[in-house]
Each structure stands twice: as structure tokens, then as C-alpha cells.
Design an enzyme around this catalytic site. Structure first.
Site, PDB file in Angstrom:
ATOM      1  N   PRO A  21       0.805  -1.326   0.099  1.00 44.65           N
ATOM      2  CA  PRO A  21       0.065   0.131  -0.057  1.00 44.65           C
ATOM      3  C   PRO A  21       0.790   0.978   0.060  1.00 44.65           C
ATOM      4  O   PRO A  21       1.796   1.368   0.870  1.00 44.65           O
ATOM      5  CB  PRO A  21      -0.602  -0.034   1.391  1.00 44.65           C
ATOM      6  CG  PRO A  21      -0.515  -1.426   1.727  1.00 44.65           C
ATOM      7  CD  PRO A  21       0.636  -2.047   1.289  1.00 44.65           C
ATOM      8  N   GLU A  22       0.459   1.902  -0.925  1.00 41.31           N
ATOM      9  CA  GLU A  22       1.452   3.355  -0.827  1.00 41.31           C
ATOM     10  C   GLU A  22       0.330   4.589  -0.565  1.00 41.31           C
ATOM     11  O   GLU A  22      -0.785   4.186  -0.152  1.00 41.31           O
ATOM     12  CB  GLU A  22       1.874   3.750  -2.360  1.00 41.31           C
ATOM     13  CG  GLU A  22       3.143   2.664  -3.022  1.00 41.31           C
ATOM     14  CD  GLU A  22       4.285   3.400  -2.648  1.00 41.31           C
ATOM     15  OE1 GLU A  22       4.399   4.808  -2.223  1.00 41.31           O
ATOM     16  OE2 GLU A  22       5.361   2.646  -2.591  1.00 41.31           O
ATOM     17  N   ARG A  56       4.736 -10.662   5.322  1.00 39.72           N
ATOM     18  CA  ARG A  56       6.132 -10.406   5.967  1.00 39.72           C
ATOM     19  C   ARG A  56       6.151  -9.835   7.156  1.00 39.72           C
ATOM     20  O   ARG A  56       7.243  -9.768   7.819  1.00 39.72           O
ATOM     21  CB  ARG A  56       6.687  -9.773   4.750  1.00 39.72           C
ATOM     22  CG  ARG A  56       6.846 -10.499   3.537  1.00 39.72           C
ATOM     23  CD  ARG A  56       7.657  -9.841   2.378  1.00 39.72           C
ATOM     24  NE  ARG A  56       7.661 -10.292   1.143  1.00 39.72           N
ATOM     25  CZ  ARG A  56       8.011  -9.832  -0.044  1.00 39.72           C
ATOM     26  NH1 ARG A  56       8.775  -8.872   0.134  1.00 39.72           N
ATOM     27  NH2 ARG A  56       7.937 -10.394  -1.150  1.00 39.72           N
TER      28      ARG A  56
END
Length: 284
Positions: free
Chosen positions: A2-3, A122
Site C-alpha cells: 500500500p502506497e 512478511r
DNA sequence: GTACTTGTTGAACG
DNA sequence: TCGTTCAACAAGTA
């Protein structure tokens, strides 16, 4: 990953489902992803959902819940009434098609109207309980202005570049103190838009180039924001698909592919430890 | 086993 | 002290 535009999309989605709702319980499966006292959250009502850079700030009656999704975090809300209607997304990947909660679900927050799942492939992201506005301020203290704030002016950007004449332009843009929330994708896109090579020194930019760049930063973010909205739709309808998240990108992730403007093959270089993709013909 | 991914942090440099 | 560069780290994929 997500930017900023995607985080903003998530914020809007979250706001539409949890505003005024009450936290019933919270389950933390991976301790290190959660900072603070989770018991403080129970029974509290959501007052507002805001965003600062890539941070989501959920204001509750007596405290704050701050979330950073980093590379692979997702927030997915499943309403009680329509369990299949997933309304908030994040990074699309194969885990998306799995039934919730799944192996990557690390935190579950139960609201009185449904469940919010925090998934992270992650485990780079985190959630933090802040007991006061001061605690929140500490997390955002070093952030520069938002791209759409009145503090982000042409003069401001010029001053920032003047202050760091020897730094490469891409690095100055990546620095969260320059503009909050610009990551690798949008620095590449903004530089392509401004026709400036990523490894140019900040001091080498001519006045018209700085002006162009200044205009390009909000432009690429806003364009992405439109696509962020459509990506969210894809999440609902495509099971495990990759959506159209990056389909609008002109340079990012397109190394060795033809430039969408001039047809030249795009090249990459390293700026700091980051890969920068650029068009050798369009950008100077 | 290795290289690569990103945002953030901290160390080391002049 | 400051600006800058570099490396490390998180955890997984190819």
C-alpha cells in the site's frame, strides 16, 4: 504494497464501516506486531479515521490506534450482516483468496458490527496504541507536509532542494521529511512526469523543472488515488487476482519495456539502495 | 544459498 | 552538529 493513495483508499473504506462503532475484543496472534496495551481498546468507540503519510490513525474515545501496513499489510473488514462482503483491502496477493482468518492473519479486532482482520505476509507492519495526542505526535514528528496541504508549496520544495544540493533528486523525494508518504513508486512516477532523471543532483534542477516536479507530485498521487478506488473494487470481485493496482504506472516496474510516451526501452539505475526506473529519452 | 523487494532506523563518514 | 551515504532489518519469493 500500500502506497499513499492506497492507504488513503483504505482509510475511506475503513471510515465507511467502523466510524461510531465499538471495539468488542481484540486478538493479537503475533505479539511483536502490536505495541501498547490492547485492553485499553475494548469498549471504545471510533471517533474518526485519518491518515498521515502512510500511517492510519484511528481515533477512539480515550486513545488512538495507529497502523502502518508497510509492504504487505492488509486490513480487511468483514461485516456481521453480510460475511462475504469484504469492504476494505490492502496489498493484493494469493493470500487474498484464503478464507479469513488465515495463516497471515495476525491481529483480529472485533467490532459490534463485524471483524477487522490485519493480515501481513512478511510481518513488517505494526499497530500501536497511543494513549494521548502526544504519543501520536511522536510518531509523526519527523514527517514533512502532505502533498495536498497548504504547507506544500512551490517555494517550500525549492527551499528543500536548495538545502540539499548534493543529494540526488530521487533521494530527496523519498525522504519523508520532504513530502510525507512518497515511496519508490511515486518518486519514479513523479520524476517521469517532470521529465527529470532520478540521479540528477537536487541543485542541478532548473527553475522550470522544479515547478514541473512540484505540480507532478500531487498529479501522480491523485491519479493513483482514482485507481486505488478501482483496485478496491477488483479486490471484491477477483478472487486472489492482482487487480489493476499498477496498470497506470508509466515507469515503475516496467524496466526494459517500451516507454508509453516515446517507445524507448526503460532503464534502471540504483539511487541509494533503491531501484529507479526511468526513460532515457523522455527524462533528462 | 543468493538476490531482491520497501520503509525506517541507525551507524559511519567528512 | 550536520548532511549524506550506506547497511541492516523485517520475512518471504523466485
Amino acid at each position: 504494497m500500500p502506497e499513499l493513495p492506497e492507504v488513503e483508499t483504505i482509510r475511506r473504506g475503513l471510515e465507511s464501516v467502523i466510524l461510531e462503532k465499538i471495539i468488542v475484543s481484540i486478538e493479537v496472534k503475533v505479539l511483536k506486531l502490536f505495541r501498547g496495551n490492547k485492553a485499553l481498546l475494548v469498549g471504545q468507540k471510533v471517533v474518526s479515521v485519518s491518515r498521515r503519510a502512510k500511517l492510519l490513525i484511528i481515533k477512539l474515545t480515550n486513545c488512538y490506534l495507529v497502523v502502518h501496513l508497510k509492504m504487505t499489510g492488509q486490513l480487511i473488514f468483514v461485516p456481521k450482516s453480510k460475511p462475504k462482503d469484504i469492504t476494505v483491502g490492502g496489498h493484493p496477493d494469493r493470500a487474498y483468496s484464503l478464507k479469513l482468518p488465515h495463516e497471515y492473519t495476525h491481529i483480529i479486532i472485533q467490532f459490534n458490527n463485524g471483524a477487522l482482520y490485519y493480515n501481513d505476509l512478511r510481518k513488517f507492519g505494526w499497530m500501536a496504541v497511543c494513549e494521548s495526542q502526544k504519543d501520536v505526535d511522536r510518531l509523526t514528528a519527523d514527517l514533512g507536509p502532505e502533498y495536498n496541504s497548504t504547507d506544500f508549496t512551490h517555494g517550500y520544495l525549492t527551499a528543500k532542494l536548495t538545502k540539499r544540493p548534493k543529494a540526488k533528486i530521487k533521494q530527496v523525494l523519498l525522504d519523508q521529511k520532504t513530502v510525507a508518504g512518497l515511496g519508490n513508486i511515486y518518486t519514479d512516477e513523479a520524476l517521469f512526469c517532470a521529465k527529470v532523471l532520478p540521479n540528477r543532483l537536487a541543485s542541478s534542477l532548473k527553475k522550470p523543472e522544479v515547478k514541473k516536479l512540484y505540480g507532478c507530485i500531487p498529479k501522480v498521487l491523485k491519479e493513483a488515488l482514482k485507481h486505488g478506488g478501482s483496485t478496491l473494487k477488483d479486490y471484491r470481485h477477483v478472487d486472489g487476482g492482482y487487480g489493476s493496482y499498477l496498470s497506470f504506472a508509466k515507469v515503475y516496474g516496467r524496466a526494459k519495456q517500451p516507454c508509453k510516451v516515446c517507445g524507448s526501452l526503460l532503464e534502471t539505475t540504483k539511487v541509494g539502495a533503491r531501484t529507479a526506473t526511468y526513460c532515457p529519452k523522455c527524462q533528462r
